[in-house]
Design a protein around this motif. Structure first.
Motif, mmCIF file in Angstrom:
data_model
loop_
_atom_site.group_PDB
_atom_site.id
_atom_site.type_symbol
_atom_site.label_atom_id
_atom_site.label_comp_id
_atom_site.label_asym_id
_atom_site.label_seq_id
_atom_site.Cartn_x
_atom_site.Cartn_y
_atom_site.Cartn_z
ATOM 1 N N ILE A 306 0.992 -0.947 -0.123
ATOM 2 C CA ILE A 306 -0.347 0.080 -0.269
ATOM 3 C C ILE A 306 1.271 0.889 -0.114
ATOM 4 O O ILE A 306 1.306 1.403 0.361
ATOM 5 N N TYR A 307 0.872 2.093 -0.854
ATOM 6 C CA TYR A 307 0.988 3.366 -0.604
ATOM 7 C C TYR A 307 0.680 5.032 -1.102
ATOM 8 O O TYR A 307 -0.487 4.543 -1.469
ATOM 9 N N ALA A 308 1.058 5.996 -0.593
ATOM 10 C CA ALA A 308 0.882 7.040 -0.470
ATOM 11 C C ALA A 308 1.155 8.340 -1.045
ATOM 12 O O ALA A 308 2.950 8.183 -0.304
ATOM 13 N N LYS A 309 0.629 9.379 -1.171
ATOM 14 C CA LYS A 309 1.869 10.744 -2.111
ATOM 15 C C LYS A 309 1.229 11.691 -1.785
ATOM 16 O O LYS A 309 -0.028 12.099 -1.389
ATOM 17 N N PHE A 310 1.222 12.348 -1.591
ATOM 18 C CA PHE A 310 0.973 13.922 -0.723
ATOM 19 C C PHE A 310 2.058 14.896 -1.293
ATOM 20 O O PHE A 310 3.420 15.423 -1.022
ATOM 21 N N LEU A 311 1.940 15.766 -2.558
ATOM 22 C CA LEU A 311 3.063 16.678 -3.395
ATOM 23 C C LEU A 311 2.227 18.184 -3.193
ATOM 24 O O LEU A 311 1.369 18.460 -4.077
ATOM 25 N N ASN A 312 3.044 18.747 -2.692
ATOM 26 C CA ASN A 312 2.096 20.446 -3.153
ATOM 27 C C ASN A 312 3.512 21.356 -3.254
ATOM 28 O O ASN A 312 4.588 21.402 -2.322
ATOM 29 N N ASP A 313 3.832 21.396 -4.397
ATOM 30 C CA ASP A 313 4.730 22.459 -4.692
ATOM 31 C C ASP A 313 4.635 23.682 -5.887
ATOM 32 O O ASP A 313 3.319 23.531 -6.325
ATOM 33 N N ARG A 314 5.148 24.421 -5.596
ATOM 34 C CA ARG A 314 5.194 25.262 -6.606
ATOM 35 C C ARG A 314 6.459 25.999 -7.507
ATOM 36 O O ARG A 314 8.406 26.051 -6.748
ATOM 37 N N ALA A 315 6.834 25.942 -8.512
ATOM 38 C CA ALA A 315 7.293 26.424 -9.029
ATOM 39 C C ALA A 315 7.754 27.001 -10.700
ATOM 40 O O ALA A 315 6.395 26.622 -11.599
ATOM 41 N N ALA A 316 8.757 28.039 -11.040
ATOM 42 C CA ALA A 316 9.038 28.748 -12.074
ATOM 43 C C ALA A 316 8.603 28.045 -12.793
ATOM 44 O O ALA A 316 9.076 27.185 -13.319
ATOM 45 N N ALA A 317 7.926 28.717 -14.112
ATOM 46 C CA ALA A 317 7.696 28.100 -15.251
ATOM 47 C C ALA A 317 8.341 29.537 -16.411
ATOM 48 O O ALA A 317 7.477 30.345 -16.132
ATOM 49 N N TYR A 318 9.182 28.671 -17.144
ATOM 50 C CA TYR A 318 9.626 29.231 -17.220
ATOM 51 C C TYR A 318 9.626 28.980 -19.538
ATOM 52 O O TYR A 318 9.818 28.229 -19.461
ATOM 53 N N LEU A 364 -14.474 37.710 -9.591
ATOM 54 C CA LEU A 364 -13.396 38.465 -9.110
ATOM 55 C C LEU A 364 -12.733 37.820 -8.393
ATOM 56 O O LEU A 364 -12.985 37.289 -7.399
ATOM 57 N N ARG A 365 -11.291 37.129 -9.415
ATOM 58 C CA ARG A 365 -10.652 36.529 -9.094
ATOM 59 C C ARG A 365 -8.557 36.767 -8.949
ATOM 60 O O ARG A 365 -8.910 37.815 -9.240
ATOM 61 N N ARG A 366 -8.044 37.204 -7.872
ATOM 62 C CA ARG A 366 -6.654 37.503 -7.931
ATOM 63 C C ARG A 366 -6.076 36.159 -8.044
ATOM 64 O O ARG A 366 -5.889 35.077 -6.834
ATOM 65 N N ALA A 367 -4.853 35.851 -8.906
ATOM 66 C CA ALA A 367 -3.404 34.530 -8.928
ATOM 67 C C ALA A 367 -2.204 35.170 -8.386
ATOM 68 O O ALA A 367 -1.958 35.466 -9.124
ATOM 69 N N ALA A 368 -1.926 34.741 -7.945
ATOM 70 C CA ALA A 368 -0.403 34.983 -7.714
ATOM 71 C C ALA A 368 0.529 34.389 -8.496
ATOM 72 O O ALA A 368 0.898 33.022 -9.034
ATOM 73 N N VAL A 369 1.832 35.259 -9.132
ATOM 74 C CA VAL A 369 2.502 34.833 -9.940
ATOM 75 C C VAL A 369 3.491 34.437 -9.680
ATOM 76 O O VAL A 369 4.113 33.184 -10.119
ATOM 77 N N ALA A 370 3.843 34.482 -8.343
ATOM 78 C CA ALA A 370 4.514 33.186 -7.883
ATOM 79 C C ALA A 370 4.455 31.873 -7.905
ATOM 80 O O ALA A 370 5.402 31.118 -7.063
ATOM 81 N N ASP A 371 3.205 31.558 -7.316
ATOM 82 C CA ASP A 371 3.342 30.141 -7.792
ATOM 83 C C ASP A 371 3.395 29.756 -8.636
ATOM 84 O O ASP A 371 3.394 28.333 -8.266
ATOM 85 N N GLY A 372 3.890 30.139 -9.901
ATOM 86 C CA GLY A 372 4.175 29.544 -11.218
ATOM 87 C C GLY A 372 3.078 27.836 -11.756
ATOM 88 O O GLY A 372 1.749 27.830 -11.672
ATOM 89 N N MET A 373 3.767 26.814 -11.720
ATOM 90 C CA MET A 373 3.529 25.229 -11.700
ATOM 91 C C MET A 373 3.356 24.775 -10.312
ATOM 92 O O MET A 373 4.283 25.165 -9.620
ATOM 93 N N HIS A 374 2.173 24.809 -10.312
ATOM 94 C CA HIS A 374 1.292 24.689 -8.460
ATOM 95 C C HIS A 374 0.990 23.868 -8.682
ATOM 96 O O HIS A 374 -0.679 23.466 -8.789
ATOM 97 N N PRO A 375 1.434 22.177 -8.203
ATOM 98 C CA PRO A 375 0.560 21.402 -8.561
ATOM 99 C C PRO A 375 1.007 20.526 -6.618
ATOM 100 O O PRO A 375 1.236 20.830 -6.316
ATOM 101 N N VAL A 376 -0.718 20.063 -6.992
ATOM 102 C CA VAL A 376 -1.471 19.574 -5.322
ATOM 103 C C VAL A 376 -2.100 18.251 -5.717
ATOM 104 O O VAL A 376 -2.753 17.691 -6.879
ATOM 105 N N ILE A 408 0.710 28.999 -13.867
ATOM 106 C CA ILE A 408 0.157 30.367 -14.562
ATOM 107 C C ILE A 408 2.207 31.189 -14.165
ATOM 108 O O ILE A 408 3.242 30.609 -13.684
ATOM 109 N N ALA A 409 1.910 31.887 -15.350
ATOM 110 C CA ALA A 409 3.744 32.377 -16.102
ATOM 111 C C ALA A 409 3.902 33.616 -17.311
ATOM 112 O O ALA A 409 2.138 33.091 -18.146
ATOM 113 N N PRO A 410 4.195 34.431 -17.436
ATOM 114 C CA PRO A 410 4.427 35.688 -17.988
ATOM 115 C C PRO A 410 4.937 34.941 -19.997
ATOM 116 O O PRO A 410 5.528 34.139 -19.550
ATOM 117 N N PHE A 411 4.019 34.711 -20.856
ATOM 118 C CA PHE A 411 4.560 34.761 -21.679
ATOM 119 C C PHE A 411 4.952 35.858 -22.977
ATOM 120 O O PHE A 411 3.667 36.732 -22.926
#
Length: 862
Positions: A306-318, A364-376, A408-411
Motif C-alpha cells: 500500500i502506498y501514498a503520496k502528497f505533493l504540494n509544490d511551486r516552481a517557476a515556469a519559464y 472577481l479573483r486574484r492569482a499570485a504569479v509566484a505560484d508558477g506551476m503549482h501541482p497539488v 501561471i507564467a508570463p508569455f
C-alpha cells in the motif's frame, strides 16, 4: 495501528534451525550498506557496517542471493548447519544485463531476455548528470529528446523522432510504480512531469522505447518512463541538505526504510525546498515539497504493497524569452540581448505580482504569479502480486489521485521596439513606466507584450487500475489484462495582457497613453483578455472514461528463442462540456469608473457552453522475438502499432463533439525495430535500429493559434554503452541518430521541427581514496535543428557540460558539489519564430536551457 499490528502478527516465524550471518563488501573491501541478502524464502539487508544475520533457516543446502544496485549479484548454494558464516564480496558492474526489469513487460524479465529497448538508471547514475528537474533526468536516455528548458515541469519530451506537436509528452507515458501519473501526457498546462518529482523515494528509473509499450499502457505507443519506488527491503536512509552556491535555493531531503516484522517492510521519504531558482525571478519562485510512504507485506507466494503520496509544490515556469539573432537563417548567430541574459534572466518580476480578473464563474479573483506551476496531488494506492497453484499468477495495481493546482507564467506574445508597440495602440501613443510615470527609455529600447498564462487546474482527479492474470502452459505464458481509468480535466484559462520592458532585472511594467493624452492601461495591464490572440478565455469540464482489455502471449520456442505477441483494445468515452469567452464592461478595481481596459473584460461565457459526448476506440498490437546468441549476447526484433488519444487539445476547432466518428481524437504510431545486446566482463553495449511512422489527425497549438496536422516518418539508431576501464574508472554514454521527415501537407519532405539528427551523452566517473570518493562529468549535446516545420531558421547544436564530486567526510557523512552547464552555454531548444530577416539584428522568442548553476549538498546516510 491495528492494521499494522495485524500484518506484523500474521506471519510470525516458528522453528529456528540455523543462523546465517556474515559481511558483504565490494571489490575494494569496503562494507556495502543496504545490500539485499536472500536466503531461501527469508531476506534481510546489511547494516552500515555491511553485516547481516538471518535466523530460522532449516539445516541443509540453501540458495543465497546477495544484490546491490551497481554491483554484480552474487548467487551461490550454502550448506547451513547451526550457526553458519558466509562473507560475500560483490564485484563492480557497469550494467547488469541480468537485471530484472518490470516496465513494459507482462512478467519480469532480464534485459538480455527482453525483446524491447530498455534503459535503467539507478540513483547514482541519475546524480552523475546533475539534473535540476525531472525532465533533465531523461537527457541521458537514448532515443529520448527532453527539452527541459521550461523549469521543473511543462517540458517537451519526444521519442525516436516522433514529433512534439504542441508540447508535453504526447506519445510517451510517465509512470510512478507502473501506473500513469496522468492519462494524457500533453494536457495544456498540466503535463505529467509537473505532477512528478524525483527524490529519495525513487530506487531507479526504467525507460522503454517502442516495443510492448503500446500493449501494456494507454496513450504510450512511443514508450514508457517509470519511476520505481524503494520498498524498505534495503534497510537505511539519509538526510540531505542542499543549497545553491550561485543561486538562491535551499532543499532538505529525507528517506528511510527498514524491515519491521517477518516479511513486513516500510519506506517513507520526501523533500521540502524554497528559493528563487536558477533564473532571476525577483521572488521566491520555488516553494514546496513532497511526502511519500509505502508498506509491503511479503507472503510465501507473493506480496501486497500500500502506498501514498502528497505533493504540494511551486516552481517557476519559464516561457520563451527575448533572444537576439543575426546572420542568416541557415547560419544564424544567437546571443543575449543587451540588458537580458538569456541563460539566467526571466520574465517574472516583482512589479507583476498578481493577475486579477473574472474567474470561471464570473467572480472577481486574484492569482499570485509566484505560484508558477503549482501541482497539488494526494494519492493512495495498493498493488498485489501472487503466484497461485498450477502455473497461475495474478497482479493488481490500483491508485486514486486527487489532483488540482494552477499554472501561471508570463508569455511574450510579441517583442518589439517601443515605437512599434506604441503605434499598435494608435497614432501618437507613448509609453511610460507604470511605477513612476516617467517616459520609457532603456538601453535596448525593447518592449514585451505579455500574455499572462493564468490557468486554474480545477479538477484533475484520476483513478488508475491495472489487473493482470497469467497462466503458464509448459513453454507458453499467456497473460490477460484489463486497464481502467477515469481522468477528469477541468481547467480555466483566465488570461490578461500587459506591457513590460525587456530586462532581466525585475522588468518594470509600462503604461500606454494615446495621442490625445488618455491613459489606455492601468499599472501595465492594457486588456482583461488577450485581444492580440482573439481572446482565449476558456473553461473545460470533461471526463475521460477509458477501458482497455489486452492479451499477451510469450512462447519459449527453444532455450534460446522466445516469441512474444500482444493485442490491446482501448475504448474511450468522453463527456462534459467546454466554453469559450465573452466580453463585458466590469469595474474590476471598484473605483466607480470604467477604464478603457475595463470596458472589455473578457471572461468565460458561462451561459454558452458546448456539450461533449463522444466515444472512440482503437486497436494496438505488438509482435517481437528475442534470440540468445550466447549467455552474454542476444538479438531482438519487434513491430508494433498503437495510438495516443487527444484530450483538451481538440476542444477548439468547432467539430461535432456529439459524434465520435467526426472527432479527430486519435493519432497513430507504427514502429519497427531490431536490436543487439552484448554484455562484456566489464561493460555492455546495446544497439537498436528503429523506424517509425506517425499519422497525426490534428491538434490545436495555443501560441500559434493553429491546428497542427502532419504525418511523419523517422528512422534511426540508438547506441548505449558502459565500460569499467579499471576498478575505479567507469565510462558510460549513449548516442542517437534520427532522420525525421514530414510526409504530408505543405511541408512534405522537410525535417520535423526541433528534431536534431544527433543526440549524445558521455559520462566518465572516477572513484578515488579509501572511502570511494568520486568525481565525474557529463557531456550532453545535440546537433542543429530547425525551429519550425518550414525549415528556415536553424537552432545551432550545443553541448552542456555538468560535473559532480562526492567526498566522504567521515563514516556516513558525505559532501557533494554539483555543477550544471558549467560553460554557461546558450542552448536553444525551441523558438516561436520560423525565420528571421537576414543580415540584420532580429529579436525573437526562444526557450534556452538555464545557464551555469552550482550547488552543494551535505548528506548523512544511516
Amino acid at each position: 495501528m491495528m492494521v499494522l499490528a495485524a500484518l506484523v502478527l500474521c506471519n510470525q516465524s516458528f522453528a529456528q534451525s540455523g543462523v546465517l550471518s556474515g559481511k558483504v563488501t565490494d571489490n575494494n573491501g569496503v562494507a556495502v550498506s543496504g545490500a539485499n541478502v536472500l536466503a531461501g524464502s527469508k531476506s534481510t539487508s546489511t547494516s552500515a557496517e555491511g553485516t547481516y544475520s538471518i535466523s530460522g533457516i532449516p539445516n541443509g543446502t540453501v540458495s543465497v542471493t546477495v544484490s546491490y544496485i551497481g554491483l554484480k549479484t552474487s548467487k551461490q548454494n550454502v550448506s547451513v548447519n547451526g550457526n553458519t558464516t558466509l562473507d560475500v564480496k560483490l564485484q563492480d558492474d557497469a550494467s547488469n544485463l541480468e537485471e530484472v526489469v518490470v516496465t513494459g513487460v507482462v512478467n519480469p524479465k532480464t534485459k538480455l531476455q527482453s525483446s524491447v529497448s530498455i534503459t535503467t538508471l539507478d540513483v547514482k547514475q541519475i546524480e552523475q548528470s546533475a539534473p535540476r528537474s525531472t525532465a533533465e533526468i531523461f537527457r541521458t536516455i537514448p532515443g529520448i529528446r527532453s527539452e527541459s528548458s521550461g523549469g521543473e515541469g511543462n517540458s517537451n519530451i519526444a521519442v525516436r523522432g516522433v514529433p512534439i506537436s504542441s508540447g508535453g509528452s504526447k506519445y510517451l507515458q510517465i509512470q510512478e510504480d507502473g501506473l500513469p501519473v496522468l492519462l494524457f501526457g500533453d494536457i495544456s498546462f498540466a503535463t505529467a512531469d509537473i505532477f512528478t518529482r524525483f527524490d529519495g523515494n525513487v530506487a531507479k528509473v526504467e525507460a522503454i522505447r517502442g516495443g510492448s509499450a503500446s500493449i501494456l499502457a494507454t496513450n504510450s505507443p512511443g514508450g514508457i518512463i517509470n519511476f520505481i519506488s524503494k520498498t524498505g527491503k534495503t534497510e537505511g536512509g539519509k538526510v540531505a541538505t542542499g543549497f545553491g552556491l550561485d543561486y538562491s535555493n535551499f532543499r532538505t531531503d529525507f528517506d528511510y526504510g527498514t524491515k519491521i516484522g517477518d516479511g513486513l517492510y516500510f519506506h517513507t521519504g520526501g523533500f521540502y525546498r524554497t528559493g528563487e531558482g536558477v533564473r532571476k525571478t525577483g521572488f521566491t519562485a520555488n516553494n514546496g515539497g513532497q511526502f511519500k510512504f509505502n508498506l509491503t507485506k511479503e507472503f510465501s507466494n507473493g506480496s501486497v504493497t500500500i502506498y501514498a503520496k502528497f505533493l504540494n509544490d511551486r516552481a517557476a515556469a519559464y516561457m520563451p524569452m527575448p533572444v537576439q539573432v543575426s546572420g542568416t537563417n541557415a547560419n544564424p548567430s544567437w546571443g543575449s540581448i543587451d540588458g537580458f541574459d538569456a541563460t539566467h534572466g526571466a520574465l517574472q518580476s516583482v512589479y507583476l505580482n498578481h493577475n486579477v480578473g473574472l474567474g470561471p464563474d464570473g467572480e472577481l479573483r486574484r492569482a499570485a504569479v509566484a505560484d508558477g506551476m503549482h501541482p497539488v496531488s494526494k494519492s493512495i494506492g495498493a498493488s498485489a502480486n501472487f503466484t497461485l497453484d498450477n502455473g497461475w499468477k495474478i497482479s493488481e495495481n490500483g491508485r486514486f489521485s486527487s489532483n488540482n493546482g494552477g499554472f501561471i507564467a508570463p508569455f511574450p506574445a510579441e517583442v518589439g521596439s517601443a515605437a512599434s508597440i506604441a503605434s499598435s495602440f494608435g497614432t501618437g501613443a507613448t509609453l511610460t513606466y507604470a511605477n513612476s510615470g516617467t517616459p520609457f527609455n532603456t538601453a535596448n529600447g525593447l518592449v514585451a507584450r505579455i500574455h499572462m498564462f493564468d490557468t486554474q487546474l480545477n479538477n484533475f482527479n484520476n483513478f488508475m487500475n491495472d489487473l493482470k492474470i497469467s497462466k503458464k502452459f509448459d513453454k507458453v505464458d499467456v497473460t490477460a489484462g484489463y486497464f481502467k481509468s477515469l481522468q477528469n480535466i477541468s481547467m480555466s484559462w483566465l488570461w490578461n495582457s500587459y506591457l513590460q520592458e525587456v530586462s532581466d532585472d525585475n522588468p518594470r511594467l509600462l503604461n500606454v497613453t494615446n495621442g490625445s493624452g488618455s491613459l489606455l492601461s492601468e499599472n501595465g495591464l492594457y486588456a482583461y483578455g488577450t485581444p492580440a490572440w482573439g481572446n482565449l478565455a476558456r473553461n473545460y469540464d470533461t471526463q475521460y472514461n477509458v477501458s482497455a482489455p489486452y492479451v499477451n502471449v510469450n512462447v519459449n520456442a527453444t532455450d534460446k528463442l522466445s516469441i512474444e505477441a500482444g493485442l490491446r483494445y482501448d475504448m474511450g468515452k468522453v463527456s462534459g462540456s467546454f466554453a469559450g469567452g465573452t466580453s463585458s464592461a466590469f469595474d474590476v478595481n471598484h473605483n466607480g469608473v470604467i477604464s478603457p481596459a475595463e470596458a472589455n473584460v473578457y471572461a468565460v461565457n458561462t451561459a454558452n457552453s458546448t456539450a461533449v459526448n463522444y466515444d472512440y476506440h482503437y486497436t494496438s498490437y505488438s509482435v517481437g522475438a528475442n534470440y540468445l546468441l550466447s549467455s552474454s549476447q542476444s538479438i531482438f526484433a519487434r513491430m508494433s502499432k498503437g495510438a495516443s488519444a487527444k484530450a483538451d487539445r481538440i476542444l477548439f476547432s468547432g467539430l461535432n463533439y456529439m459524434d465520435g466518428s467526426k472527432i479527430n481524437a486519435l493519432d497513430f504510431l507504427t514502429q519497427s525495430e531490431v536490436g543487439f545486446k552484448q554484455k562484456f566482463a566489464k561493460g555492455y553495449l546495446y544497439a537498436t535500429a528503429f523506424q517509425s511512422k506517425t499519422d497525426e489527425q490534428g491538434g490545436y497549438e495555443a501560441t500559434t493559434q493553429s491546428i497542427i496536422q502532419n504525418n511523419y516518418k523517422s528512422l534511426g539508431l540508438e547506441i548505449e554503452t558502459a565500460y569499467n576501464v579499471t576498478k575505479d574508472f567507469n565510462l558510460r554514454g549513449a548516442l542517437t541518430y534520427t532522420k525525421a521527415e514530414i510526409t504530408s501537407g505543405d511541408n512534405k519532405g522537410k525535417e520535423a521541427r526541433r528534431q536534431p539528427k544527433l543526440m549524445y551523452n558521455f559520462i566518465p566517473s572516477y572513484k578515488f581514496g579509501k572511502n570511494n570518493n568520486a568525481i565525474g562529468f557529463s557531456f550532453i549535446g545535440q546537433s542543429k535543428a530547425y525551429t519550425q516545420d518550414e525549415n528556415k531558421l536553424v537552432m545551432k547544436g550545443f553541448m552542456i557540460v555538468n560535473s559532480f564530486i562526492d567526498f566522504t567526510v567521515t563514516k556516513g557523512l558525505s559532501l557533494n558539489l554539483s555543477g550544471n552547464n558549467l560553460l554557461n552555454t546558450l542552448a536553444i531548444t525551441e523558438a516561436e519564430e520560423g525565420s528571421i530577416t537576414e543580415n540584420k539584428v532580429n529579436y525573437i522568442r526562444a526557450r534556452p536551457m538555464p545557464g551555469r548553476s552550482v550547488s552543494m549538498a551535505i548528506t548523512y546516510r544511516f
